[in-house]
Design an enzyme around this catalytic site. Structure first.
Site, PDB file in Angstrom:
ATOM      1  N   MET A  28     -61.744  40.250  -5.838  1.00  0.00           N
ATOM      2  CA  MET A  28     -62.624  40.781  -6.887  1.00  0.00           C
ATOM      3  C   MET A  28     -63.992  40.291  -6.712  1.00  0.00           C
ATOM      4  O   MET A  28     -64.631  40.361  -7.770  1.00  0.00           O
ATOM      5  CB  MET A  28     -61.855  40.639  -8.218  1.00  0.00           C
ATOM      6  CG  MET A  28     -60.574  41.317  -8.340  1.00  0.00           C
ATOM      7  SD  MET A  28     -60.088  42.001  -9.770  1.00  0.00           S
ATOM      8  CE  MET A  28     -59.971  40.238 -10.945  1.00  0.00           C
ATOM      9  N   LEU A  31     -66.875  34.639  -5.027  1.00  0.00           N
ATOM     10  CA  LEU A  31     -66.120  34.116  -4.036  1.00  0.00           C
ATOM     11  C   LEU A  31     -66.329  32.407  -4.370  1.00  0.00           C
ATOM     12  O   LEU A  31     -67.412  32.131  -4.569  1.00  0.00           O
ATOM     13  CB  LEU A  31     -66.201  34.420  -2.766  1.00  0.00           C
ATOM     14  CG  LEU A  31     -66.170  36.025  -2.712  1.00  0.00           C
ATOM     15  CD1 LEU A  31     -66.393  36.475  -0.911  1.00  0.00           C
ATOM     16  CD2 LEU A  31     -64.788  36.354  -2.932  1.00  0.00           C
ATOM     17  N   GLU A  33     -64.197  28.665  -3.003  1.00  0.00           N
ATOM     18  CA  GLU A  33     -63.476  28.014  -1.882  1.00  0.00           C
ATOM     19  C   GLU A  33     -61.921  28.379  -1.738  1.00  0.00           C
ATOM     20  O   GLU A  33     -61.414  28.416  -0.608  1.00  0.00           O
ATOM     21  CB  GLU A  33     -63.440  26.448  -1.836  1.00  0.00           C
ATOM     22  CG  GLU A  33     -64.912  25.666  -1.338  1.00  0.00           C
ATOM     23  CD  GLU A  33     -65.267  25.897   0.087  1.00  0.00           C
ATOM     24  OE1 GLU A  33     -63.973  25.801   0.875  1.00  0.00           O
ATOM     25  OE2 GLU A  33     -66.104  26.356   0.373  1.00  0.00           O
ATOM     26  N   HIS A  35     -60.955  31.502  -2.206  1.00  0.00           N
ATOM     27  CA  HIS A  35     -60.934  32.718  -1.532  1.00  0.00           C
ATOM     28  C   HIS A  35     -61.201  32.506  -0.053  1.00  0.00           C
ATOM     29  O   HIS A  35     -60.674  32.931   0.850  1.00  0.00           O
ATOM     30  CB  HIS A  35     -62.231  33.706  -1.987  1.00  0.00           C
ATOM     31  CG  HIS A  35     -62.163  34.200  -3.514  1.00  0.00           C
ATOM     32  ND1 HIS A  35     -62.772  33.719  -4.432  1.00  0.00           N
ATOM     33  CD2 HIS A  35     -61.104  35.068  -3.931  1.00  0.00           C
ATOM     34  CE1 HIS A  35     -62.341  34.231  -5.552  1.00  0.00           C
ATOM     35  NE2 HIS A  35     -61.463  34.988  -5.437  1.00  0.00           N
ATOM     36  N   GLN A 146     -51.379  31.437  -3.788  1.00  0.00           N
ATOM     37  CA  GLN A 146     -50.347  30.989  -4.605  1.00  0.00           C
ATOM     38  C   GLN A 146     -50.538  30.817  -6.009  1.00  0.00           C
ATOM     39  O   GLN A 146     -50.274  30.764  -7.146  1.00  0.00           O
ATOM     40  CB  GLN A 146     -49.671  29.549  -4.121  1.00  0.00           C
ATOM     41  CG  GLN A 146     -48.633  29.045  -4.774  1.00  0.00           C
ATOM     42  CD  GLN A 146     -47.318  30.009  -4.935  1.00  0.00           C
ATOM     43  OE1 GLN A 146     -47.295  30.675  -3.995  1.00  0.00           O
ATOM     44  NE2 GLN A 146     -46.674  30.220  -6.309  1.00  0.00           N
ATOM     45  N   VAL A 174     -56.134  25.981  -3.931  1.00  0.00           N
ATOM     46  CA  VAL A 174     -57.356  25.186  -3.815  1.00  0.00           C
ATOM     47  C   VAL A 174     -57.697  24.752  -5.343  1.00  0.00           C
ATOM     48  O   VAL A 174     -58.133  25.472  -6.120  1.00  0.00           O
ATOM     49  CB  VAL A 174     -58.601  26.060  -3.254  1.00  0.00           C
ATOM     50  CG1 VAL A 174     -59.685  25.021  -3.146  1.00  0.00           C
ATOM     51  CG2 VAL A 174     -57.924  26.262  -1.717  1.00  0.00           C
ATOM     52  N   ARG A 185     -63.346  32.954 -12.896  1.00  0.00           N
ATOM     53  CA  ARG A 185     -63.611  32.887 -14.491  1.00  0.00           C
ATOM     54  C   ARG A 185     -64.024  31.396 -14.881  1.00  0.00           C
ATOM     55  O   ARG A 185     -64.440  31.257 -15.831  1.00  0.00           O
ATOM     56  CB  ARG A 185     -62.157  33.136 -14.952  1.00  0.00           C
ATOM     57  CG  ARG A 185     -61.737  34.532 -15.216  1.00  0.00           C
ATOM     58  CD  ARG A 185     -60.782  34.781 -15.999  1.00  0.00           C
ATOM     59  NE  ARG A 185     -60.275  36.150 -16.190  1.00  0.00           N
ATOM     60  CZ  ARG A 185     -59.618  37.032 -15.601  1.00  0.00           C
ATOM     61  NH1 ARG A 185     -58.983  36.367 -14.471  1.00  0.00           N
ATOM     62  NH2 ARG A 185     -59.478  38.132 -15.916  1.00  0.00           N
TER      63      ARG A 185
HETATM   64  P1  AMP Z   1     -59.165  37.335  -7.220  1.00  0.00           P
HETATM   65  O1  AMP Z   1     -60.651  37.519  -6.433  1.00  0.00           O
HETATM   66  O2  AMP Z   1     -59.105  36.399  -8.270  1.00  0.00           O
HETATM   67  O3  AMP Z   1     -58.529  38.575  -7.336  1.00  0.00           O
HETATM   68  O4  AMP Z   1     -58.505  36.651  -6.068  1.00  0.00           O
HETATM   69  C1  AMP Z   1     -58.159  37.190  -4.516  1.00  0.00           C
HETATM   70  C2  AMP Z   1     -57.579  36.284  -3.930  1.00  0.00           C
HETATM   71  O5  AMP Z   1     -57.720  34.680  -3.932  1.00  0.00           O
HETATM   72  C3  AMP Z   1     -55.953  36.306  -4.589  1.00  0.00           C
HETATM   73  O6  AMP Z   1     -54.991  36.379  -3.684  1.00  0.00           O
HETATM   74  C4  AMP Z   1     -55.973  34.876  -5.265  1.00  0.00           C
HETATM   75  O7  AMP Z   1     -54.736  34.322  -5.465  1.00  0.00           O
HETATM   76  C5  AMP Z   1     -56.891  34.188  -4.391  1.00  0.00           C
HETATM   77  N1  AMP Z   1     -57.275  32.751  -4.950  1.00  0.00           N
HETATM   78  C6  AMP Z   1     -57.920  32.853  -6.389  1.00  0.00           C
HETATM   79  N2  AMP Z   1     -58.063  31.552  -6.481  1.00  0.00           N
HETATM   80  C7  AMP Z   1     -57.612  30.689  -5.609  1.00  0.00           C
HETATM   81  C8  AMP Z   1     -57.543  29.341  -5.466  1.00  0.00           C
HETATM   82  N3  AMP Z   1     -57.840  28.444  -6.410  1.00  0.00           N
HETATM   83  N4  AMP Z   1     -56.704  29.061  -4.581  1.00  0.00           N
HETATM   84  C9  AMP Z   1     -56.112  29.730  -3.562  1.00  0.00           C
HETATM   85  N5  AMP Z   1     -56.232  31.143  -3.622  1.00  0.00           N
HETATM   86  C10 AMP Z   1     -56.841  31.663  -4.676  1.00  0.00           C
END
Ligand code: AMP
Length: 286
Positions: A28, A31, A33, A35, A146, A174, A185
């Site tokens: 979404m 971005l 680290e 992502h 995860q 991460v 967020r």
């Molecule tokens: P989002 O943009 O929040 O929808 O996240 C996109 C992808 O990045 C999803 O598969 C999340 O699980 C992954 N993601 C978000 N934050 C982290 C993080 N801190 N460590 C690993 N993967 C993440």
């Protein structure tokens, strides 16, 4: 790096050579680290990498949350270019949901507890958009974090049930050096709230320490986490869970593995975090 908006443009870029393998990283945007760790894994494992950047309105159950969600596409594109990404799909809403749209993908039991209970309709929005991404891009591998443990379980269920021809690859959480799980967020937190946000990883680590010391009672583990979060004045618990890592059903009594997870409001920002005890994450990725 090609940046495109429409389904037709994605297909044209995707099918220049049918023998190349594609990895997809759905995001979404805004971005970080976390992502980028997914992008790097995809880069290492595929001929071509596609990243989608789309703040998916139908997975937000609170309008304020959707409105407040940070957006910074230009900055994101710079990061993705530097990672050697081949294709970015950043659709407008009417590409993803053209007028008259009326087809949704809904995974049942496993979406009921945890995030699903707190955010009605959330996973229906997630599975619908991810199914569309899979259909349009047709990746060989799709990468998820995860960090969103239930999302991973739900997507794997959907892939099994509907026979999508791809492998779901799950990447570890991460964190900041002080333990806070990276999240778009986090940008919405004030300095005090940023500090208070550490309570999630602190509570999870305390439960893990008890686990390592031999504590196996699920309610005891939940109580440990609850007490730590409740001691933080800026935090308000949405849920605290010790659940079966596969079924996501809440555990009672003695257990030999658990997904410890929580959602906590820090000020008005809802943070989630989790940790698995008893299984290696690698076992679950299999
Ligand atoms: P989002 O943009 O929040 O929808 O996240 C996109 C992808 O990045 C999803 O598969 C999340 O699980 C992954 N993601 C978000 N934050 C982290 C993080 N801190 N460590 C690993 N993967 C993440």
């Amino acid at each position: 790096m090609q940046v495109v908006k429409t389904v037709e443009e994605v297909r044209a870029a995707r099918w220049t050579d049918p023998y190349l393998t594609w990895g997809l990283v759905p995001t979404m945007g805004t971005l970080h680290e976390g992502h980028l760790s997914l992008v790097r894994r995809a880069r290492a494992e595929n001929d071509r990498v596609a990243v989608s950047v789309f703040v998916n309105p139908i997975q937000f159950n609170r309008r304020e949350d959707l409105d407040a969600y940070p957006r910074q596409l230009d900055h994101d594109l710079g990061l993705l270019e530097a990672e050697g990404v081949d294709l970015v799909w950043a659709p407008d809403e009417d590409q993803m949901y053209p007028s008259g749209f009326q087809t949704y993908v809904s995974v049942e039991e496993i979406t009921q507890p945890l995030e699903g209970a707190s955010r009605p309709g959330h996973f229906r929005g997630v599975t619908t958009v991810v199914a569309k991404l899979f259909n349009v891009i047709e990746p060989k591998h799709a990468y998820f974090g995860q960090k969103d443990a239930q999302q991973v379980a739900v997507i794997k269920q959907m892939v099994r049930d509907l026979g999508f021809n791809l492998a779901v690859v799950v990447c570890p959480i991460v964190r900041e050096p002080d333990g806070l799980a990276l999240s778009s967020r986090n940008l919405l937190l004030s300095l005090d709230e940023r500090q208070a946000g550490l309570v999630l990883s602190r509570a999870l680590n305390a439960a893990r320490d008890e686990w390592m010391g031999g504590q196996r009672d699920a309610e005891h583990l939940r109580a440990t986490m609850r007490a730590i979060v409740e001691a933080e004045p800026l935090a308000r618990i949405d849920y605290i869970s010790a659940a079966d890592p596969i079924t996501l059903r809440e555990l009672e009594g003695s257990t030999d593995h658990a997904l410890l997870s929580m959602a906590v409001f820090v000020g008005s920002v809802r943070l989630i975090d989790n940790l698995i005890v008893g299984y290696g994450e690698a076992d679950l990725r299999a």
